[in-house]
Each structure stands twice: as structure tokens, then as C-alpha cells.
Design a protein around this motif. Structure first.
Motif, short mmCIF file in Angstrom:
data_model
loop_
_atom_site.label_atom_id
_atom_site.label_comp_id
_atom_site.label_asym_id
_atom_site.label_seq_id
_atom_site.Cartn_x
_atom_site.Cartn_y
_atom_site.Cartn_z
N GLY A 1 -11.92 7.71 -5.33
CA GLY A 1 -11.64 8.40 -6.58
C GLY A 1 -11.42 9.90 -6.47
O GLY A 1 -11.49 10.61 -7.48
N VAL B 1 1.61 3.94 -9.21
CA VAL B 1 0.65 3.24 -10.08
C VAL B 1 -0.77 3.43 -9.52
O VAL B 1 -1.75 3.53 -10.25
N CYS C 1 1.35 -3.93 -1.20
CA CYS C 1 0.67 -2.77 -1.80
C CYS C 1 1.67 -1.74 -2.30
O CYS C 1 1.34 -0.91 -3.17
N ARG D 1 -12.42 9.24 3.06
CA ARG D 1 -12.22 9.76 1.71
C ARG D 1 -13.32 9.24 0.79
O ARG D 1 -13.82 8.14 0.97
N TYR E 1 -8.22 7.87 -12.27
CA TYR E 1 -8.96 6.67 -11.84
C TYR E 1 -9.72 6.04 -13.00
O TYR E 1 -9.99 6.70 -14.02
N SER E 2 -10.13 4.81 -12.80
CA SER E 2 -11.06 4.18 -13.73
C SER E 2 -12.42 4.87 -13.62
O SER E 2 -12.76 5.43 -12.56
N THR F 1 -12.57 -1.81 -11.88
CA THR F 1 -11.44 -1.12 -11.26
C THR F 1 -10.15 -1.47 -11.99
O THR F 1 -9.98 -2.58 -12.49
N LYS F 2 -9.25 -0.49 -12.04
CA LYS F 2 -7.96 -0.77 -12.69
C LYS F 2 -6.91 -1.18 -11.66
O LYS F 2 -5.73 -1.29 -12.00
N MET F 3 -7.31 -1.40 -10.42
CA MET F 3 -6.36 -1.93 -9.43
C MET F 3 -6.12 -3.41 -9.74
O MET F 3 -6.99 -4.25 -9.56
N ALA F 4 -4.90 -3.70 -10.23
CA ALA F 4 -4.56 -5.06 -10.65
C ALA F 4 -4.04 -5.85 -9.45
O ALA F 4 -2.85 -6.07 -9.28
N CYS G 1 2.62 -0.15 -5.71
CA CYS G 1 1.64 0.74 -6.35
C CYS G 1 1.20 1.91 -5.48
O CYS G 1 0.69 2.89 -6.01
N HIS G 2 1.32 1.77 -4.15
CA HIS G 2 0.79 2.81 -3.25
C HIS G 2 1.84 3.29 -2.25
O HIS G 2 2.53 2.48 -1.63
N TRP H 1 -15.01 5.60 1.77
CA TRP H 1 -14.10 4.58 2.31
C TRP H 1 -14.21 4.55 3.83
O TRP H 1 -13.92 5.54 4.49
#
Ligand code: HEM
Length: 107
Positions: A42, A29, A15, A39, A49-50, A81-84, A18-19, A62
Motif C-alpha cells: 500500500g 487499475v 496481471c 515494499r 488502495y483499499s 482487497t480491491k484486487m479483483a 491491471c499492473h 512484501w
């Protein structure tokens, strides 16, 4: 939470590109993941965010259940989602990474 945080730290290597998490974590990212349990999806200021994630956040929070589902199949659970990231195949990896993330969650 039933996972092993030490094992989850290793899973989190996947992860990390990106995180960030921990003291001083910045958005990369993907958004920083401190205090993730509870949380609203978004909600991190300054992260773009997307639309899909913003919409998802209107009806979800979450928690162990939503995070488990998202990490198993991000694009199925938050369509658009834009998390690739394809997702974690094994439930154990998800339990472990959530236990690791929980060490950065004061609640
Ligand atoms: C979003 C976790 C891997 C990029 C998120 C969110 C979580 C998460 C919980 C929602 C955050 C929020 O609502 O503020 C993880 C975990 C990973 C992982 C635990 C590893 C198992 C990745 C990778 C990338 C990535 C490898 C980049 C290739 C993103 C992006 C978002 C996101 C861009 C925002 C998604 C959107 O707006 O639709 N991630 N992620 N993540 N992640 Fe990841």
C-alpha cells in the motif's frame, strides 16, 4: 527464488490488464510492481488502495512468503482487497511470476 522468470513472464500476462512493471511503469487499475520485494503493502504514492491493504501494510512487508500467500488467495489474505483477481491456482505459477517480478527488483 526457485521459479522460472521466462515462464513467469507468461503468467504475468494475466496481471497486465491491471499492473505494469519495468522502466517507466505507471499505475493502472493496480499499482506498478517494480521493486516489489521489501515494499510495504500500500505504499505507492498516488495510488488509491483499499483500506484493507493500508491496514495490511501496517503489519507486513512484501516478501516471498507474503506475496505467495496473497497471489494464491488475494481476498483471503487481505480481506477487503480491491484486487479483483481470484488468485493463481498452482504454486509453480506463483514461483514463476515472482521470479519474473524479481527481474525488476534491483535488490
Ligand atoms: C495490488 C500483484 C493481478 C488489481 C497488488 C499487489 C500486488 C499485486 C503484489 C500489492 C501492491 C502494493 O502493495 O503496492 C498482482 C499479480 C497479479 C495481479 C502478480 C497476476 C498474477 C491483478 C489483476 C487486477 C489487479 C488482474 C485487476 C483486475 C490490483 C489492485 C490492487 C492490486 C486494484 C490494489 C489492491 C488494494 O488496494 O486492495 N497486485 N496482481 N491485480 N492489484 Fe494485483
Amino acid at each position: 527464488l526457485t521459479g522460472d522468470a521466462a515462464a513467469g513472464e507468461k503468467v504475468f500476462n494475466r496481471c497486465k490488464a491491471c499492473h505494469a512493471v519495468g522502466e517507466g511503469a505507471k499505475n493502472k487499475v493496480g499499482p506498478e510492481l517494480n521493486d516489489i520485494f521489501g515494499r510495504v503493502p500500500g505504499e505507492i504514492e498516488g495510488f488509491k488502495y483499499s483500506d484493507a491493504m493500508t491496514e495490511y501494510g501496517k503489519e507486513h512487508v512484501w516478501d516471498v512468503e507474503t506475496l505467495t500467500a496473497y497471489l494464491a488467495a488475494p481476498r483471503k489474505v487481505v480481506k477487503g482487497t480491491k484486487m479483483a483477481f481470484a488468485g493463481l491456482k498452482k504454486e509453480e505459477q506463483i514461483d514463476d511470476v515472482l521470479a519474473y517480478l524479481a527481474t525488476f527488483d534491483p535488490d
